[in-house]
Scaffold this motif. Structure first.
Motif, PDB file in Angstrom:
ATOM      1  N   GLY A 570       0.789  -1.219   0.000  1.00  0.00           N
ATOM      2  CA  GLY A 570       0.000   0.000   0.000  1.00  0.00           C
ATOM      3  C   GLY A 570       0.822   1.270   0.000  1.00  0.00           C
ATOM      4  N   THR A 571       2.156   1.157   0.145  1.00  0.00           N
ATOM      5  CA  THR A 571       2.999   2.353   0.238  1.00  0.00           C
ATOM      6  C   THR A 571       2.961   3.163  -1.047  1.00  0.00           C
ATOM      7  N   GLN A 572       3.182   2.507  -2.192  1.00  0.00           N
ATOM      8  CA  GLN A 572       3.252   3.231  -3.453  1.00  0.00           C
ATOM      9  C   GLN A 572       1.932   3.927  -3.758  1.00  0.00           C
ATOM     10  N   GLY A 573       0.813   3.220  -3.569  1.00  0.00           N
ATOM     11  CA  GLY A 573      -0.481   3.824  -3.848  1.00  0.00           C
ATOM     12  C   GLY A 573      -0.768   5.015  -2.955  1.00  0.00           C
ATOM     13  N   MET A 574      -0.482   4.885  -1.653  1.00  0.00           N
ATOM     14  CA  MET A 574      -0.719   5.991  -0.732  1.00  0.00           C
ATOM     15  C   MET A 574       0.204   7.166  -1.031  1.00  0.00           C
ATOM     16  N   MET A 575       1.462   6.879  -1.352  1.00  0.00           N
ATOM     17  CA  MET A 575       2.393   7.958  -1.692  1.00  0.00           C
ATOM     18  C   MET A 575       1.899   8.727  -2.914  1.00  0.00           C
ATOM     19  N   LEU A 576       1.438   8.009  -3.934  1.00  0.00           N
ATOM     20  CA  LEU A 576       0.932   8.679  -5.131  1.00  0.00           C
ATOM     21  C   LEU A 576      -0.322   9.490  -4.816  1.00  0.00           C
ATOM     22  N   GLU A 577      -1.186   8.952  -3.959  1.00  0.00           N
ATOM     23  CA  GLU A 577      -2.391   9.688  -3.584  1.00  0.00           C
ATOM     24  C   GLU A 577      -2.048  10.999  -2.885  1.00  0.00           C
ATOM     25  N   MET A 578      -0.922  11.057  -2.197  1.00  0.00           N
ATOM     26  CA  MET A 578      -0.562  12.245  -1.434  1.00  0.00           C
ATOM     27  C   MET A 578       0.000  13.365  -2.307  1.00  0.00           C
ATOM     28  N   LEU A 579       0.391  13.080  -3.540  1.00  0.00           N
ATOM     29  CA  LEU A 579       1.072  14.091  -4.342  1.00  0.00           C
ATOM     30  C   LEU A 579       0.221  15.325  -4.584  1.00  0.00           C
ATOM     31  N   ASP A 580      -1.081  15.167  -4.717  1.00  0.00           N
ATOM     32  CA  ASP A 580      -1.935  16.330  -4.986  1.00  0.00           C
ATOM     33  C   ASP A 580      -2.677  16.784  -3.731  1.00  0.00           C
ATOM     34  N   GLN A 581      -2.219  16.355  -2.577  1.00  0.00           N
ATOM     35  CA  GLN A 581      -2.885  16.737  -1.328  1.00  0.00           C
ATOM     36  C   GLN A 581      -2.159  17.869  -0.602  1.00  0.00           C
ATOM     37  N   ALA A 680       2.210 -10.279  -6.548  1.00  0.00           N
ATOM     38  CA  ALA A 680       1.143 -10.636  -5.619  1.00  0.00           C
ATOM     39  C   ALA A 680       0.523  -9.406  -4.970  1.00  0.00           C
ATOM     40  N   GLN A 681       1.166  -8.243  -5.124  1.00  0.00           N
ATOM     41  CA  GLN A 681       0.617  -7.023  -4.541  1.00  0.00           C
ATOM     42  C   GLN A 681      -0.739  -6.704  -5.180  1.00  0.00           C
ATOM     43  N   PRO A 682      -1.731  -6.288  -4.386  1.00  0.00           N
ATOM     44  CA  PRO A 682      -3.033  -5.944  -4.975  1.00  0.00           C
ATOM     45  C   PRO A 682      -2.889  -4.818  -5.992  1.00  0.00           C
ATOM     46  N   THR A 683      -3.515  -4.977  -7.135  1.00  0.00           N
ATOM     47  CA  THR A 683      -3.370  -3.981  -8.193  1.00  0.00           C
ATOM     48  C   THR A 683      -4.232  -2.751  -7.991  1.00  0.00           C
ATOM     49  N   ASP A 684      -5.019  -2.707  -6.916  1.00  0.00           N
ATOM     50  CA  ASP A 684      -5.689  -1.456  -6.591  1.00  0.00           C
ATOM     51  C   ASP A 684      -4.773  -0.544  -5.775  1.00  0.00           C
ATOM     52  N   GLY A 685      -3.577  -1.034  -5.424  1.00  0.00           N
ATOM     53  CA  GLY A 685      -2.602  -0.212  -4.728  1.00  0.00           C
ATOM     54  C   GLY A 685      -2.913   0.028  -3.266  1.00  0.00           C
ATOM     55  N   LEU A 686      -3.906  -0.669  -2.707  1.00  0.00           N
ATOM     56  CA  LEU A 686      -4.363  -0.371  -1.354  1.00  0.00           C
ATOM     57  C   LEU A 686      -3.740  -1.258  -0.288  1.00  0.00           C
ATOM     58  N   SER A 691      -1.433  -2.903   6.871  1.00  0.00           N
ATOM     59  CA  SER A 691      -0.317  -2.138   6.300  1.00  0.00           C
ATOM     60  C   SER A 691      -0.683  -0.677   6.103  1.00  0.00           C
ATOM     61  N   LEU A 692      -1.930  -0.393   5.694  1.00  0.00           N
ATOM     62  CA  LEU A 692      -2.346   0.998   5.558  1.00  0.00           C
ATOM     63  C   LEU A 692      -2.271   1.722   6.895  1.00  0.00           C
ATOM     64  N   SER A 693      -2.730   1.052   7.925  1.00  0.00           N
ATOM     65  CA  SER A 693      -2.745   1.675   9.239  1.00  0.00           C
ATOM     66  C   SER A 693      -1.340   2.019   9.708  1.00  0.00           C
ATOM     67  N   ALA A 694      -0.360   1.221   9.288  1.00  0.00           N
ATOM     68  CA  ALA A 694       1.009   1.418   9.764  1.00  0.00           C
ATOM     69  C   ALA A 694       1.774   2.498   9.014  1.00  0.00           C
ATOM     70  N   LEU A 695       1.274   2.964   7.893  1.00  0.00           N
ATOM     71  CA  LEU A 695       2.014   3.937   7.086  1.00  0.00           C
ATOM     72  C   LEU A 695       2.104   5.279   7.806  1.00  0.00           C
ATOM     73  N   THR A 696       3.280   5.889   7.731  1.00  0.00           N
ATOM     74  CA  THR A 696       3.526   7.180   8.377  1.00  0.00           C
ATOM     75  C   THR A 696       3.968   8.197   7.341  1.00  0.00           C
ATOM     76  N   PRO A 697       3.872   9.501   7.664  1.00  0.00           N
ATOM     77  CA  PRO A 697       4.400  10.507   6.743  1.00  0.00           C
ATOM     78  C   PRO A 697       5.860  10.273   6.393  1.00  0.00           C
ATOM     79  N   ALA A 698       6.652   9.849   7.355  1.00  0.00           N
ATOM     80  CA  ALA A 698       8.070   9.607   7.083  1.00  0.00           C
ATOM     81  C   ALA A 698       8.248   8.466   6.089  1.00  0.00           C
ATOM     82  N   ALA A 699       7.450   7.403   6.227  1.00  0.00           N
ATOM     83  CA  ALA A 699       7.564   6.279   5.305  1.00  0.00           C
ATOM     84  C   ALA A 699       7.162   6.682   3.891  1.00  0.00           C
ATOM     85  N   LEU A 700       6.142   7.510   3.773  1.00  0.00           N
ATOM     86  CA  LEU A 700       5.705   7.956   2.457  1.00  0.00           C
ATOM     87  C   LEU A 700       6.735   8.872   1.823  1.00  0.00           C
TER      88      LEU A 700
END
Length: 973
Positions: A570-581, A680-686, A691-700
């Motif tokens: 979920g890291t790559q998908g969340m990082m990409l989602e943050m670019l326009d935030q 094997a990573q989900p192709t929805d990027g989620l 794993s989503l819960s564990a993501l931090t600003p520093a990791a992104l």
């Protein structure tokens, strides 16, 4: 509507978990500014951007019009950019014309129209053999339409076939065809009903409109009415509604009126005029008092909606309502987004729109409530946004941004001559609904001239009336779509019985008509590609096309969701989602507002192989649009508050995925087939909830710095720009960006995958009227520089299109499904053979048997036929000029060639390559790769119905519970 993929590359575009091309996810764009949530709008002259009026002036579709003696209206638009002609027919009959007891007839007839006519045994076969794409049809309240885009040399063939089914369809409509298409339509209904929130539209119409209102019953109809349809009924329906005087024909593309008129006279002139159709009386309805209804469904998120009916397409208030609702909940910077998603953070998604039909429209605003938020608090805030908006009205800047974004989209639509949304459909709808093919110009001009006061007045006039609050509440589904969609009084009054003595209308003798030959088809003219390299080493490819004053520019990074194998899922998908935030200078609202002022759109998303930022921009506004894109790519802020907000939205989106049978099947198949491989990573990027819960600003931020770097990037541009203008702008935006000293990361795509194992994974999803079957096997082929054209053609025969063996068997012959398709995916790593089959629940086991039999029979027991060979080779060659009509299509081809290591002239030489592939090569490829052995079948359906059907298949069965959405203190995989 029919599902009709074009090639194996698109056969499962929505369903293939292993597709390597990025999918678009709309994000916002804006020029640099001070960080703020609201800005004073600069005048257009101050920003150097075009005014709404200037943009409207760029939207033009010249046309000629003539009417035959039998009443057929024909419109011709000339566009010589490619040797193709779009054929678009609008029959002025839709579900609003259906009487009680006959709901679903217009749509059922759309399906019957593809079953052949007096002189055309099968409508699809000759057109696909001639290179037609797309060939499709759809039905809604006001009309039934049919579209195909053919090579210029096949225009006579298309006109011959369309005229034959317009004039002489009935001799081919047999009881057998009626029964089969009835089954297909009923499975189309089940497929829609099976989705989360799938019963909403039925309940919306029930609450807004009284019984008997022409727009109340669903276009798909009721199961009871579809079951009751007789051959006499459908013959009568055809003779009463399908005469040429009730049709608009549009020819757009490589054609002119002088050439078109004799062709139309020749093919359609002898069809007799039909009865005049009595106009339907319908219009908006004002409720006597506010109304509230809750329905429960197997959904993870409470959805609140507010609904009204409003006037139709020709009412003077409609442009203001469309713009007003766009400001309320359509813009990326909408009132609902700003207040409820980014502001109070009570919602994870919001929308508002005016769904316009001929005689009325549906106004709707929607709020998906953030899990954990009190419903009463959410409702109060939701209603307050509307109350404040009605009191204050929009600002001048909001109106301008809404109009510019709308017109920019219209300019992009000018690329297509046909299809459901191209120039042919635009002209046809103007004629059908407003007796004016140029109605689009009047609508856009009216929008460009709107004032805030006019928008406010229209909104208050129509949205201050009593509201219908229809809400979908998480819980067990207690209602069935099988009982919905009909007239609405079936419980109190039985449908009128069929008259057993009624005779079908006599059939007029059909003249003997011969198929016209297909004339030579022009070769594909793929645009030349220019190359440059920025000072920091980023390669740039440009294909110049000047048909519309727009361009599409993508920056691809060699990352994608497979990169999460080196990080956290979920890291790559969340990082990409943050670019326009938010960036160092702009917050999310400022980004969205500036995008809308520019008429630009930035899409940020990924695939398994690639992380992509794509800019669609007006050529005149490229420099400020690029400035914005660079700010998003280079300077994302990853502020903790923004990360927390987007994480909550991602967690809610994941919960939605885990309630969708299709998404469940895709995620399960990918993890089952690939084990520990990056794919094997989900192709929805989620990722997963933990794993989503564990993501931090520093990791992104670390993932951004690790993967979004110039030595992993390349830029591809297609559109109205020269390299002399483009390169300096790119240098200004990205040239100073330097790669870090550390080595670029490398994804382990060569990792081992589990051995193929034949088995069934049954995921129990109670109350499912359909089962979703997703089957697959990893192939011993990797993507780069793989010579797999023969394999692609073999898949086209088996499951790659509407005429493929799997679809013809399970849909057209057996009527168990709305569409069954297969694909060989094309990532840079291991490829996969995938079959997708949503089927009625009581035929799940039989469907798997049929899939195994159909796949196993090719080629040994059932070699490729001459018709199939011609269709997948010469038919595909003839269709090549159709494939690259838009800038986005050309750009996707260039990017795909680079990603797969193919030469730039790959598509130019593809015709010769296909002609060199014979039947034996196709069969050998099928025999090697498209085998049923070792296939894993993921089935998402109701266990109590499905499991007994699977026990005799000889495959081990692993039963799993459907994944549940995580609660506030729980995580689910």
């Amino acid at each position: 509507m029919r599902i009709l993929p074009l090639t194996s590359a698109t056969a499962l575009a929505a369903a293939l978990l292993l597709s390597a091309l990025p999918t678009a996810s709309t994000a916002a764009a804006a020029p640099p500014a001070q960080t703020q949530s609201a800005q004073v709008a600069p005048a257009a002259s101050d920003t150097g951007t075009a005014t709404p009026q200037e943009l409207v002036a760029k939207v033009d579709i010249p046309f000629d019009k003539f009417v035959l003696a039998n009443g057929l209206t024909t419109i011709v638009h000339t566009d010589r950019k490619a040797p193709i002609v779009s054929v678009t027919l609008y029959y002025k009959v839709g579900s609003k014309n259906e009487p009680r007891g006959h709901t679903g007839f217009a749509h059922l007839y759309e399906h019957l129209f593809f079953g052949g006519s007096a002189n055309v045994p099968d409508f699809d076969v000759p057109l696909e053999a001639a290179g037609s794409t797309p060939t499709n049809g759809s039905t809604w309240y006001d009309r039934t339409n049919y579209v195909e885009t053919v090579p210029t040399g096949a225009l006579d063939l298309a006109l011959f076939m369309e005229s034959d089914r317009m004039g002489w369809l009935l001799p081919a409509v047999t009881q057998d065809k009626l029964d089969k298409q009835r089954g297909v339509v009923q499975n189309e209904k089940r497929q829609g009903d099976n989705q989360p929130y799938g019963l909403f539209d039925y309940a919306q119409a029930d609450g807004l409109l009284p019984i008997g209102h022409p727009y109340r019953h669903a276009t798909i109809g009721s199961m009871a009415d579809l079951d009751a349809a007789t051959l006499t009924d459908v013959r009568k329906w055809f003779t009463e509604h399908y005469g040429p005087n009730n049709v608009v024909l549009v020819l757009s593309g490589d054609i002119d009126a002088a050439t078109a008129r004799p062709k139309v006279e020749k093919w359609f002139g002898q069809i007799p005029r039909g009865p005049e159709i009595e106009p339907v009386k319908a219009g908006p309805v004002t409720l006597p008092a506010p109304l509230t209804r809750d329905i429960t469904d197997q959904v993870p998120v409470l959805r609140l909606t507010r609904n009204w009916t409003a006037p139709g397409i020709n009412d003077p208030d409609t442009p203001a309502l469309k713009v007003g609702l766009h400001i309320l909940g359509g813009l990326a910077s909408s009132r609902l987004d700003n207040e409820l998603v980014r502001g109070k953070q009570l919602a994870v998604a919001v929308t508002a729109f005016d769904q316009v039909f001929e005689q009325l429209s549906f106004l709707q605003m929607t709020m998906d409530v953030k899990p954990g938020v009190d419903r009463a608090v959410a409702e109060a805030a939701f209603d307050k946004v509307l109350a404040d908006y009605l009191r204050d009205g929009p600002t001048e800047d909001e109106v301008r941004r809404a109009v510019v974004s709308t017109v920019s989209g219209e300019i992009g639509g000018l690329e297509r001559v046909g299809g459901f949304y191209g120039k042919g459909a635009t002209l046809a709808e103007g004629q059908v609904y407003s007796d004016d093919p140029a109605k689009y110009k009047r609508d856009l001009a009216a929008m460009a001239a709107l004032t805030p006061a006019q928008v406010k007045a229209a909104l208050n006039k129509w949205m201050s009336r009593p509201v219908y609050a229809l809400n979908v509440v998480p819980g067990p589904r207690t209602e069935s779509g099988d009982t919905m969609g009909g007239w609405g009084d079936e419980a109190d009054q039985a449908a009128p019985p069929a008259d057993p003595h009624a005779e079908a209308p006599a059939l007029a003798p059909a003249p003997k008509r011969e198929f016209p030959p297909v004339q030579p088809v022009g070769e594909l003219a793929f645009p030349a590609i220019e190359h440059a390299t920025l000072s920091n080493g980023i390669p740039v490819a440009l294909a110049r096309r000047t048909a519309v004053p727009k361009l599409v520019l993508s920056m691809d990074f060699d990352a994608g969701y497979a990169a999460d194998a080196l990080d956290t899922p979920g890291t790559q998908g969340m990082m990409l989602e943050m670019l326009d935030q938010g960036t160092d200078r702009l917050d999310a609202t400022a980004i969205a507002e500036a995008q809308e002022r520019l008429g630009a759109q930035i899409q940020i998303d990924g695939s398994l192989d690639t992380s992509t930022v794509t800019l669609s921009a007006l050529s005149d506004n490229l420099a400020p649009s690029l400035d914005l894109m660079a700010d998003l790519v280079l300077h994302p802020a990853f502020k903790p508050a923004d990360v927390a907000r987007v994480k909550a939205q991602a967690e809610a989106e994941l919960a939605q995925k885990l309630s969708s049978p299709n998404a469940m099947a895709l995620r399960a198949l990918g993890s089952t087939l690939f084990g520990q491989h990056p794919y094997a990573q989900p192709t929805d990027g989620l990722g997963n909830a933990a794993s989503l819960s564990a993501l931090t600003p520093a990791a992104l931020r670390a993932a951004h710095d690790k993967w979004l770097r110039p030595d992993l990037a390349r830029i591809t541009v297609v559109g109205d720009i020269t390299m002399d203008r483009l390169k300096p702008m790119l240098e200004q935006a990205f040239g100073a960006w330097k790669a870090p000293k550390s080595a670029a990361p490398v994804k382990p795509l060569g990792a081992a995958v589990p051995a193929a194992q034949g088995r069934i994974v049954l995921i129990d999803r109670p109350n499912s009227p359909q089962s979703v079957i997703m089957a697959g096997r990893v192939l011993p082929i990797t993507g780069r520089k793989a010579d797999t054209e023969a394999l692609g053609l073999a898949n086209d025969v088996l499951g790659g299109g509407f005429l493929s063996r799997l679809n013809k068997d399970l849909r057209e012959e057996k009527g168990w499904s709305y569409g069954v398709y297969s694909s060989v995916t094309q990532p840079t790593g291991p490829r996969t053979f995938v079959v997708s089959a949503p089927v009625q629940a009581d035929r799940t086991g039989d469907a798997i048997k049929a899939i195994i039999a159909d796949v196993g029979a090719f080629p040994g027991q059932k070699p490729i036929t001459q018709e199939e060979l011609q269709r997948v080779t010469e038919g595909t060659i003839r269709a090549l000029p159709n494939q690259f009509e838009t800038n986005a299509a050309v750009q996707a081809a260039i990017r795909k060639n680079e990603r797969l290591g193919r030469p730039e002239d790959y598509y130019v030489k593809l015709a010769a390559k296909f002609r060199g592939i014979g039947a034996r090569a196709i069969e050998a490829s099928a025999n090697e790769f498209l085998r049923p052995g070792g296939m894993t079948y993921v089935v998402v359906g109701d266990r109590k119905i499905v499991e007994p059907q699977l026990e005799g298949l000889g495959l081990p069965i692993d039963v799993q519970q459907a994944p549940q959405a995580a609660s506030d203190d729980q995580s689910v995989e």
